[in-house]
Design a protein around this motif. Structure first.
Motif, PDB file in Angstrom:
ATOM      1  N   ASP A  66       0.822  -1.206   0.000  1.00  0.00           N
ATOM      2  CA  ASP A  66       0.000   0.000   0.000  1.00  0.00           C
ATOM      3  C   ASP A  66       0.856   1.256   0.000  1.00  0.00           C
ATOM      4  OD1 ASP A  66      -2.375  -1.449  -0.014  1.00  0.00           O
ATOM      5  OD2 ASP A  66      -2.399  -1.604   2.174  1.00  0.00           O
ATOM      6  N   THR A  67       2.029   1.169   0.617  1.00  0.00           N
ATOM      7  CA  THR A  67       2.982   2.278   0.596  1.00  0.00           C
ATOM      8  C   THR A  67       4.354   1.721   0.258  1.00  0.00           C
ATOM      9  OG1 THR A  67       3.450   2.050   2.971  1.00  0.00           O
ATOM     10  CG2 THR A  67       1.699   3.586   2.325  1.00  0.00           C
ATOM     11  N   VAL A  68       5.214   2.581  -0.245  1.00  0.00           N
ATOM     12  CA  VAL A  68       6.578   2.160  -0.568  1.00  0.00           C
ATOM     13  C   VAL A  68       7.552   3.110   0.111  1.00  0.00           C
ATOM     14  CG1 VAL A  68       5.917   1.157  -2.783  1.00  0.00           C
ATOM     15  CG2 VAL A  68       6.646   3.534  -2.679  1.00  0.00           C
ATOM     16  N   PRO A  69       8.762   2.634   0.375  1.00  0.00           N
ATOM     17  CA  PRO A  69       9.750   3.516   1.004  1.00  0.00           C
ATOM     18  C   PRO A  69      10.121   4.661   0.072  1.00  0.00           C
ATOM     19  CG  PRO A  69      10.420   1.200   1.129  1.00  0.00           C
ATOM     20  CD  PRO A  69       9.270   1.267   0.186  1.00  0.00           C
ATOM     21  N   GLU A  70      10.567   5.757   0.650  1.00  0.00           N
ATOM     22  CA  GLU A  70      11.056   6.871  -0.153  1.00  0.00           C
ATOM     23  C   GLU A  70      12.465   6.557  -0.653  1.00  0.00           C
ATOM     24  OE1 GLU A  70      10.839  10.540   1.900  1.00  0.00           O
ATOM     25  OE2 GLU A  70       8.666  10.444   2.225  1.00  0.00           O
ATOM     26  N   GLY A  71      12.754   6.929  -1.861  1.00  0.00           N
ATOM     27  CA  GLY A  71      14.076   6.693  -2.426  1.00  0.00           C
ATOM     28  C   GLY A  71      14.185   5.324  -3.060  1.00  0.00           C
ATOM     29  N   GLU A  72      15.430   4.843  -3.197  1.00  0.00           N
ATOM     30  CA  GLU A  72      15.707   3.570  -3.869  1.00  0.00           C
ATOM     31  C   GLU A  72      15.535   2.404  -2.902  1.00  0.00           C
ATOM     32  OE1 GLU A  72      16.550   3.298  -7.113  1.00  0.00           O
ATOM     33  OE2 GLU A  72      16.414   5.466  -7.415  1.00  0.00           O
ATOM     34  N   PHE A  73      14.863   1.356  -3.366  1.00  0.00           N
ATOM     35  CA  PHE A  73      14.621   0.198  -2.503  1.00  0.00           C
ATOM     36  C   PHE A  73      14.848  -1.093  -3.276  1.00  0.00           C
ATOM     37  CE2 PHE A  73      10.548   1.667  -4.242  1.00  0.00           C
ATOM     38  CZ  PHE A  73      10.116   0.544  -4.922  1.00  0.00           C
ATOM     39  N   VAL A  74      14.961  -2.196  -2.532  1.00  0.00           N
ATOM     40  CA  VAL A  74      15.081  -3.537  -3.107  1.00  0.00           C
ATOM     41  C   VAL A  74      14.051  -4.437  -2.447  1.00  0.00           C
ATOM     42  CG1 VAL A  74      17.527  -3.335  -3.692  1.00  0.00           C
ATOM     43  CG2 VAL A  74      16.860  -4.186  -1.435  1.00  0.00           C
ATOM     44  N   VAL A  75      13.915  -5.655  -2.979  1.00  0.00           N
ATOM     45  CA  VAL A  75      12.954  -6.622  -2.468  1.00  0.00           C
ATOM     46  C   VAL A  75      13.675  -7.602  -1.548  1.00  0.00           C
ATOM     47  CG1 VAL A  75      11.247  -8.378  -3.074  1.00  0.00           C
ATOM     48  CG2 VAL A  75      11.621  -6.422  -4.597  1.00  0.00           C
ATOM     49  N   VAL A  76      13.112  -7.843  -0.382  1.00  0.00           N
ATOM     50  CA  VAL A  76      13.646  -8.825   0.572  1.00  0.00           C
ATOM     51  C   VAL A  76      12.579  -9.883   0.828  1.00  0.00           C
ATOM     52  CG1 VAL A  76      14.482  -9.211   2.916  1.00  0.00           C
ATOM     53  CG2 VAL A  76      15.195  -7.182   1.669  1.00  0.00           C
ATOM     54  N   LEU A  77      12.980 -11.134   0.744  1.00  0.00           N
ATOM     55  CA  LEU A  77      12.052 -12.247   0.950  1.00  0.00           C
ATOM     56  C   LEU A  77      12.574 -13.135   2.075  1.00  0.00           C
ATOM     57  CD1 LEU A  77      10.215 -14.408  -1.630  1.00  0.00           C
ATOM     58  CD2 LEU A  77      11.716 -15.552  -0.019  1.00  0.00           C
TER      59      LEU A  77
END
Length: 924
Positions: free
Chosen positions: A662-673
């Motif tokens: 529903d929301t995403v972090p500000e700036g550059e992000f990656v996916v963690v599983l």
């Protein structure tokens, strides 16, 4: 060995409780599942053929794609094999299949609506030509994209036409055979359906149409109910023509109470037709390249981008040494590279891209590199990197060697776009001290290399030329098919932080990399044992330091649990933890689309800001999806304060899940599983390498066909922003430097699309099968927001040779073969045949498909090629294929299997008989 048709007949027998032609999920058989089933079957058959030719036994330990890849590659070689590239290839194809309902929803030929049989077949044939041309040039990503689209159109024929109502039980081979006409088509003035005044009218096709075997399809109207008098409609709520007499529809997209038998038949024949098309492509490509196209190959690609200016002699020698070491040390193992790519660059020249699967050729090519010209001025580094990113397979490891800044820094945004699109990892080996400061925003600096490396999950390693050989161990570390990233972080400076990471039982060769200067750290294992940066050989691992790189190789593979590293630095540093494991995941950012057949489209660019972000994710384990469970999927910021946003998970089945944020972090992000490996009951953690961020700018464009050399291609595109309006800069680039024209700025109004057209003209001497990667970028005047779209365009020469090579078997000597097969090994039989290509382009290759004997032939330059086959009487079936220079495939099949004690008659069959002739003799 089971024939492909035998596999197809098993499909015919499968029950279908919930079958539908929708792209995803409303039934057990969808476009998605039909395509996956056909792909798995053709790959299984190809792997079986390849393995059995080597004398090994093909025996997957289970039915999952992961176990299939292991069986296909692992009978004799050592090491773990990842199925990530295979699963990615399947997704590339199935996603493009589903996108036909998004990109071409109103195009009748793409769905065989409204009796557009000639036009629909034209799309299939054009796609097959492009596929075969691209395979020759090893442009496998372009192959997968085109293949997905034409499979959708082919499958729709059986749902949207009256083929099954006519009582047909087999695919319509003429759809993929340009030399065979489409016959008995209903013309526009011929009524085809009766009126259906209810929603349950089984088979409304008129009796005259059924008796005369006329072929028709339903008309479809989104905006109008008008259709020719007496014509069938597609049907459904979205088809306005279905309310006009004759009402109703003949579509078999969904299973209803009144069409169960017809819908099941359509699904079964569509699956067999998909196999038939895939078999033709496999035959044209050859088993080896077909498997490479499907992502089944040992290890990752070894890709070098090397500066060849005068000061690079030592660097070139080290790159040469690394290549030779990898080739010599990993030969015959699962870590042997499946492909080698080399891109030299200088000033002002760069390229060409050199690609080979032959390790000795790679040794030769890199040995040819000589340092000359140039100086200590900036070079064409990013131009060379652009070639590598567009030429190497997705998710490749790319290594750049240079001692200079980038002269072509204007390409930086394009490189960012290509990194995000391909998910490839770029690491730089820099052998110079860059003291130059930026004189302007357009001047290059060392930070540009750091930015690109970090965005891709790679590293910018700065060493002296004398130290370079100590730093290249990282290339040996990453030359594996099972490389996974456990953690990657970047911090600016002036802080001390404890960063935890989770190691699981499946991991091997765990390595920690730190790049930066003035660093102190302490590594601690789950048992509380620690080792700091001053202990080169400690209880936990071996520490190597060179230049700005720290490399820590853990001593043992059995270190499950939560580790932590305490790092302190007053400068920028990066941390990366990798290992080898077959437990991993693949992912795409997607957006849902509506319409008559809703589905999910992969976002080609940055996801939209201000709305939920969705991931389509597949988990890959050691024993298939059932051996894994997913606990949490999050988005984490790589640089700056740690912030993790968790998503809501929807299980799509077979290891595929949708994750919505529903929301995403500000700036550059990656996916963690994070999840659990049920095989070892061990918790695991994996991270994507490619950084992503959201944007308020949206660019839309669709490539709808290939282009001929010398012809101008017109590509419409649109740009919209949900941010501030104003003037937006448009920048387009292609990796072939083909001439382009477009408007370089657009005035945008918030929430409204602005339309523009780009033209691109491949030179008339462009090689057929050339793949062009095109990026279009839109940026606000302030530079605060931007987005991009990455497209592929195939250049294909128009051909007139549509005829397959012909085969005439003129002699079979099998009289000595005994009836008692226990004695067959003592005897042999022979077959002789003449192969011709008539007025075609000429036969290019002849190869054995079935049979354990030996096949020889006379010169391919002859007008009549004589082929001779000799085999033991124990091997009683032979099939060999001939491919002409434009990819037309002909087949020669013969069997000496005795029936009722009598020998099978010698047959002289046209080579164009498809593989079905092996079961339906005399029914081409």
């Amino acid at each position: 060995m089971a024939s492909l048709l035998g596999v197809a007949l098993l499909v015919f027998a499968l029950p279908g409780p919930n079958m539908a032609f929708d792209p995803y999920g409303r039934g057990a058989s969808t476009h998605d599942s039909i395509t996956k089933m056909a792909l798995l079957q053709i790959v299984t058959e190809t792997c079986r053929t390849v393995i059995e030719k080597t004398g090994d036994v093909f025996s997957p330990t289970g039915p999952s794609p992961d176990e299939l890849v292991q069986a296909c590659l692992g009978p004799t070689a050592k090491g773990d094999v990842s199925s990530a590239k295979f699963r990615s290839a399947i997704r590339d194809i199935t996603v493009q299949n589903g996108l036909v309902d998004h990109d071409f929803d109103s195009s009748a030929p793409h769905h065989f609506h409204s009796e557009t049989f000639l036009e629909g077949r034209g799309l299939i044939l054009e796609g097959m030509l492009a596929i075969k041309a691209n395979i020759r040039e090893e442009n496998f990503m372009a192959v997968r994209e085109t293949l997905g689209r034409i499979l959708h159109t082919l499958q729709d024929f059986y749902s949207h036409s009256n083929w099954v109502e006519l009582g047909k039980k087999e695919p319509y081979i003429n759809l993929i055979r340009p030399d065979l006409p489409l016959e008995n088509l209903a013309d526009v003035n011929t009524p085809t359906c009766r009126d259906c005044d209810s929603e349950t009218c089984p088979n409304p096709i008129l009796p005259d149409i059924l008796r005369e075997k006329k072929l028709t399809s339903g008309y479809f109207g989104v905006y109008s109910s008008i259709k020719p008098h007496g014509k069938c409609s597609h049907g459904g709520d979205d088809d306005l023509t279905s309310t006009a007499v004759p009402r109703g529809g003949i579509s078999k997209d969904d299973r209803r109470s009144d069409n169960v038998a017809l819908q099941e038949a359509a699904v079964k024949i569509a699956t067999a037709a998909s196999l038939q098309l895939l078999e033709d492509i496999r035959s044209a490509a050859g088993d080896r390249d077909f498997l490479r196209m499907m992502g089944i190959a040992r290890s990752s690609v070894l890709c070098f981008v090397i500066d060849t200016t005068g000061s690079m002699s030592d660097d070139i020698e080290e790159a040469r040494s690394v290549v030779n070491e990898i080739i010599d040390s990993k030969k015959g193992t699962q870590d042997e590279p499946s492909e080698y790519i080399l891109v030299p660059f200088n000033d002002p020249d760069f390229g060409p891209l050199i690609r080979t699967t032959d390790p000795e050729k790679m040794k030769t090519e890199i040995a040819k590199l000589k340092a000359n010209g140039g100086g200590d001025e900036p070079e064409m580094c990013l131009s060379g990197l652009q070639l590598a990113l567009t030429g190497a397979p997705s998710s490749s490891e790319i290594f750049v060697f240079t001692d200079a800044l980038a002269k072509d820094i204007a390409l930086k945004d394009t490189i960012f776009a290509l990194i995000r699109s391909t998910k490839s990892t770029v690491s730089f080996f820099l052998t110079a001290v860059f003291k130059r400061r930026r004189r302007s925003v357009k001047a290059a600096s060392f930070k540009d290399y750091q930015d690109l490396a970090l965005a891709s999950g790679g590293q910018a390693i700065q060493v002296s030329k004398a130290q370079l050989s100590q730093a290249t161990d990282i290339i040996l570390d990453t030359s594996t098919s099972a490389l996974v990233t456990i953690l990657q972080r970047a911090r600016n400076s002036g802080s001390e932080e404890i960063i935890p990471f989770l190691l699981d039982e499946s991991l091997k060769k765990v390595t920690v990399y730190i790049t930066g200067k003035s660093i102190t750290f302490t590594l601690t294992n789950p048992a509380g044992v620690s080792q700091n940066q001053n202990e080169a050989n400690g209880k936990l691992g071996t520490i190597q330091t060179v230049g700005n790189l720290w490399r820590i190789r853990l001593n043992t593979d059995k270190q499950s649990g939560t580790w932590q590293i305490n790092i302190k630095s007053n400068q920028l540093y990066t941390l990366k933890v990798t290992g080898q494991s077959t437990i991993t995941f693949i992912y795409d950012f997607v957006e849902k689309f509506k319409g008559s057949h809703p589905g999910y489209a992969v976002v080609s660019g940055r996801p939209q800001a201000g709305q939920p972000v969705t991931l389509m994710l597949s988990v890959i384990g050691r024993k298939g999806p059932s051996s894994m469970s997913v606990k949490d999927v999050g988005l984490v910021v790589v640089s700056g304060t740690e912030s993790v946003t968790s998503g809501s998970i929807t299980d799509m089945g077979n290891g595929d899940i949708l994750v919505t944020f529903d929301t995403v972090p500000e700036g550059e992000f990656v996916v963690v599983l994070k999840g659990t490996d049920k095989v070892s009951n061990s918790e695991f953690q994996r991270q994507s390498t490619t950084q992503m961020s959201v944007s308020k700018v949206n660019i839309q464009a669709v490539v709808d066909s290939s282009v001929e050399p010398g012809k101008t291609f017109h590509l419409p595109f649109s740009v919209m922003t949900h941010g501030p309006g104003g003037i937006y800069t448009i920048n387009a680039r292609n990796d072939r430097n083909f001439p382009m024209t477009y408007q370089n700025s657009l005035t945008l109004t918030t929430g409204q699309s602005a339309n523009e057209t780009l033209t691109i003209t491949p030179p008339s001497n462009t090689q057929s099968g050339t793949d062009v990667t095109l990026t279009i970028e839109g940026r606000s005047s302030s530079g605060a927001d931007s987005n991009y779209v990455v497209l592929r365009l195939s250049v294909v020469t128009k051909i007139t040779d549509f005829y397959q090579p012909q085969c005439e078997v003129f002699a079979v000597l099998a009289e000595d073969c005994p009836k008692d097969l226990s004695q067959c090994g003592r005897f042999s039989w022979e077959l002789s045949a003449n192969l011709t290509d008539g007025n075609g382009t000429g036969i290019e290759s002849i190869s054995l498909r079935q049979g354990n004997g030996s096949l020889s032939h006379s010169s391919l330059q002859a007008s009549i090629i004589q082929a001779r086959y000799n085999a033991s009487c124990c091997s009683q079936i032979v099939e060999f294929i001939a491919v002409d220079k434009v990819g037309n495939v002909g087949k020669c099949y013969h069997s000496i299997v005795r029936s009722g004690g009598a020998p099978v008659l010698s047959l002289s069959l046209p080579l164009w008989l498809c593989l079905l002739a092996s079961m339906f003799v005399g029914n081409p």
